[in-house]
Design a protein around this motif. Sequence first.
Motif, mmCIF file in Angstrom:
data_model
loop_
_atom_site.group_PDB
_atom_site.id
_atom_site.type_symbol
_atom_site.label_atom_id
_atom_site.label_comp_id
_atom_site.label_asym_id
_atom_site.label_seq_id
_atom_site.Cartn_x
_atom_site.Cartn_y
_atom_site.Cartn_z
ATOM 1 N N MET A 274 0.862 -1.173 0.000
ATOM 2 C CA MET A 274 0.000 0.000 0.000
ATOM 3 C C MET A 274 0.905 1.232 0.000
ATOM 4 O O MET A 274 1.779 1.368 0.845
ATOM 5 N N SER A 275 0.654 2.130 -0.956
ATOM 6 C CA SER A 275 1.473 3.343 -1.057
ATOM 7 C C SER A 275 1.078 4.331 0.041
ATOM 8 O O SER A 275 0.084 4.148 0.747
ATOM 9 N N LEU A 276 1.866 5.376 0.167
ATOM 10 C CA LEU A 276 1.610 6.402 1.180
ATOM 11 C C LEU A 276 0.259 7.079 0.938
ATOM 12 O O LEU A 276 -0.508 7.303 1.877
ATOM 13 N N LEU A 277 -0.046 7.383 -0.315
ATOM 14 C CA LEU A 277 -1.309 8.023 -0.653
ATOM 15 C C LEU A 277 -2.490 7.108 -0.323
ATOM 16 O O LEU A 277 -3.489 7.541 0.258
ATOM 17 N N GLU A 278 -2.365 5.835 -0.671
ATOM 18 C CA GLU A 278 -3.432 4.881 -0.356
ATOM 19 C C GLU A 278 -3.616 4.736 1.153
ATOM 20 O O GLU A 278 -4.735 4.638 1.645
ATOM 21 N N SER A 279 -2.504 4.724 1.889
ATOM 22 C CA SER A 279 -2.566 4.640 3.351
ATOM 23 C C SER A 279 -3.244 5.866 3.939
ATOM 24 O O SER A 279 -4.013 5.763 4.900
ATOM 25 N N MET A 280 -2.979 7.039 3.360
ATOM 26 C CA MET A 280 -3.602 8.274 3.855
ATOM 27 C C MET A 280 -5.116 8.227 3.648
ATOM 28 O O MET A 280 -5.880 8.587 4.546
ATOM 29 N N PHE A 281 -5.555 7.773 2.479
ATOM 30 C CA PHE A 281 -6.989 7.696 2.227
ATOM 31 C C PHE A 281 -7.653 6.636 3.096
ATOM 32 O O PHE A 281 -8.756 6.836 3.596
ATOM 33 N N PHE A 282 -6.974 5.499 3.306
ATOM 34 C CA PHE A 282 -7.509 4.487 4.210
ATOM 35 C C PHE A 282 -7.696 5.084 5.605
ATOM 36 O O PHE A 282 -8.745 4.924 6.226
ATOM 37 N N GLY A 283 -6.689 5.789 6.089
ATOM 38 C CA GLY A 283 -6.775 6.436 7.405
ATOM 39 C C GLY A 283 -7.897 7.459 7.459
ATOM 40 O O GLY A 283 -8.618 7.555 8.461
ATOM 41 N N LEU A 284 -8.053 8.231 6.394
ATOM 42 C CA LEU A 284 -9.133 9.225 6.330
ATOM 43 C C LEU A 284 -10.496 8.556 6.429
ATOM 44 O O LEU A 284 -11.369 8.998 7.180
ATOM 45 N N TRP A 285 -10.687 7.459 5.682
ATOM 46 C CA TRP A 285 -11.972 6.755 5.715
ATOM 47 C C TRP A 285 -12.248 6.182 7.101
ATOM 48 O O TRP A 285 -13.377 6.238 7.591
ATOM 49 N N VAL A 286 -11.221 5.644 7.748
ATOM 50 C CA VAL A 286 -11.402 5.078 9.091
ATOM 51 C C VAL A 286 -11.762 6.182 10.089
ATOM 52 O O VAL A 286 -12.680 6.016 10.911
#
Length: 154
Positions: free
Chosen positions: A1-13
Amino acid sequence: MSLLESMFFGLWVVMTVAFVILEVHTQAFYAVFVAVGAAAAAITALAGGPLWLQGVLFAVLAIGGSTLIRPTLRARFDSAVPVARFRGIQGSADGLVGQPAITLDTVGDEHHPGHALFANDRWLAVTDRAEPLPADIPVVVVAVRGTTLLVRPQ
């Protein structure tokens, strides 16, 4: 998982948790659909789904749930709550005046208050009559003084 994908995952959570907390406090059945949409987007992000799919899932579930499912849930919730029968009562104390109640015990003056059953709740009650009102008689609310009802026989 890239940094951008991790950021969006965190945002959704974070959005999921925040809107669940908001729904618990408001119980309006709006925030729950935003939380469900954010949770679906978080799962999609975790599975490696593209950002556009995350956004579409979020929007469809949040907006669709609010417009299609919420009215049915709200109607069921309102019919299950006993106080819903008193929908005619306004939000202010003035809306209580004229409503029926039943004395639960002897209701006297301010120095000898009793209790009345009003809107399925036990309220402190007094009367301005010379004689106290006995228990189990129908009364009507004529005024509200703080959290105490002024009642008279019907």
